[in-house]
Design a protein around this motif. Structure first.
Motif, PDB file in Angstrom:
ATOM      1  N   SER A  28      37.264  16.773  23.774  1.00 42.28           N
ATOM      2  CA  SER A  28      37.039  17.195  22.399  1.00 42.28           C
ATOM      3  C   SER A  28      36.045  16.263  21.726  1.00 42.28           C
ATOM      4  N   ASN A  29      35.541  16.745  20.573  1.00 41.79           N
ATOM      5  CA  ASN A  29      34.659  15.957  19.728  1.00 41.79           C
ATOM      6  C   ASN A  29      33.404  15.459  20.449  1.00 41.79           C
ATOM      7  N   HIS A  30      32.884  16.275  21.352  1.00 36.50           N
ATOM      8  CA  HIS A  30      31.641  15.936  22.016  1.00 36.50           C
ATOM      9  C   HIS A  30      30.496  16.550  21.228  1.00 36.50           C
ATOM     10  N   SER A  31      29.735  15.727  20.514  1.00 33.24           N
ATOM     11  CA  SER A  31      28.634  16.251  19.715  1.00 33.24           C
ATOM     12  C   SER A  31      27.480  16.712  20.602  1.00 33.24           C
ATOM     13  N   HIS A  32      27.358  16.107  21.764  1.00 40.42           N
ATOM     14  CA  HIS A  32      26.270  16.505  22.662  1.00 40.42           C
ATOM     15  C   HIS A  32      26.606  16.055  24.073  1.00 40.42           C
ATOM     16  N   GLU A  33      26.474  16.940  25.018  1.00 41.04           N
ATOM     17  CA  GLU A  33      26.666  16.616  26.435  1.00 41.04           C
ATOM     18  C   GLU A  33      25.312  16.743  27.118  1.00 41.04           C
ATOM     19  N   PRO A  34      24.708  15.614  27.537  1.00 38.39           N
ATOM     20  CA  PRO A  34      23.364  15.685  28.111  1.00 38.39           C
ATOM     21  C   PRO A  34      23.313  16.507  29.393  1.00 38.39           C
ATOM     22  N   GLU A  35      22.150  17.014  29.701  1.00 36.62           N
ATOM     23  CA  GLU A  35      21.983  17.846  30.886  1.00 36.62           C
ATOM     24  C   GLU A  35      22.343  17.059  32.139  1.00 36.62           C
ATOM     25  N   HIS A  36      23.076  17.720  33.024  1.00 37.82           N
ATOM     26  CA  HIS A  36      23.482  17.075  34.272  1.00 37.82           C
ATOM     27  C   HIS A  36      23.729  18.151  35.315  1.00 37.82           C
TER      28      HIS A  36
END
Length: 289
Positions: A22-30
């Motif tokens: 939760s509360n992930h403002s941004h998950e970088p590309e992977h």
């Protein structure tokens, strides 16, 4: 770009991992060398898979194959569950193909092969199927975290059920297609019910919330969920009551009141009708197990 390895997330003797985030403002590309399923529990956002962007909300199940590139953007209050699966989860019967081919291709899911070849990376569950899927995921999560005797076999069976349900929904989405207003409106109404189920809640409340008539909403529930609005609210209340019975020591009467049943006998009757056990019997059975 990060390349995630199964060894860093999945125990070798389990071949599967379940995580709540939760509360992930941004998950970088992977990318990664395992299969990943993501189910959106709350909130909204955009999910980028390879070169395709998907707007996501509660009820969306996303799947990424080995080698797929993906990331989250524009996340608002998002909570989601990750199901990470090694490609040899089913004793090496589970074969993950190239990113542009079908998701799973082996005898277990052979009948879905034509559907998988035309599939999107996003599977949208609507109506009652959302609750059914979330109950399944919560059961899987409890098996994974509690690790009671035989949990690996249970996870294998539940994962088969999860994938089959996903492929069926994928097939339904391709064949029928959900109308735009239902896709947008229904998750909003379901979230409203989740927030207000403990208080008296009526179709008129949903009509005010959505600006649709109570007649239209009643009809939509019956068509999309397979049961009435009242039955749906009961499912939500009883599901929460079950969770509280198994996770807290609060007395049965208080639990009934907290989920919206001021009449203790009504709560007992509906609970037993739905689960086949009284609340106390379910709690005792859980303790002995």
């Amino acid at each position: 770009m990060n390349v995630y390895q199964a060894i860093d997330f999945i125990q070798n003797d389990e071949r599967i991992a379940l995580l709540k985030l939760s509360n992930h403002s941004h998950e970088p590309e992977h990318t990664h060398n395992f299969v990943e399923l993501v189910y959106i529990l709350r909130g909204t956002g955009r999910h980028q898979v390879n070169d395709q962007t998907y707007k996501v909300q509660r009820g969306d199940l996303l799947w990424m194959n080995v080698g797929d590139r993906h990331s989250f953007e524009d996340v608002e209050g998002m909570e989601y569950m990750n199901i990470l699966i090694q490609t040899d989860f089913y004793n090496r019967q589970l074969i993950s193909l190239e990113p542009d081919e079908s998701f799973f291709s082996q005898e277990l899911f052979l009948e879905f092969h034509p559907t998988l070849q035309r599939s999107s990376r996003q599977i949208r569950f609507i109506g009652g199927s959302i609750l059914e899927l979330e109950e399944l995921l919560e059961t899987m999560y409890m098996e994974y975290t509690n690790k009671n005797y035989g949990y690996r076999a249970m996870l294998s069976g539940y994962t088969t059920l999860l994938l089959t349900s996903a492929f069926r929904r994928m097939q339904d989405n391709l064949q029928n297609g959900a109308t735009q207003d239902i896709q947008i409106l229904l998750p909003k109404l379901l979230s409203y019910i989740e927030q207000h189920y403990a208080s008296p809640i009526t179709l008129q409340d949903l009509a005010k919330e959505s600006y649709y008539s109570s007649y239209y909403i009643s009809k939509m529930f019956k068509v999309c969920c397979g049961y009435t609005f009242t039955e749906y609210v009961q499912k939500v209340r009883l599901r929460e009551a079950k969770r509280m019975l198994l996770e807290t020591v609060e007395c049965v009467g208080s639990i009934g009141k907290s989920v919206g049943y001021s009449d203790k006998s009504q709560f007992y009757r509906l609970f037993k009708l739905y689960y086949g056990l009284t609340p106390q019997q379910m709690r005792e059975q859980h303790i002995t197990n």
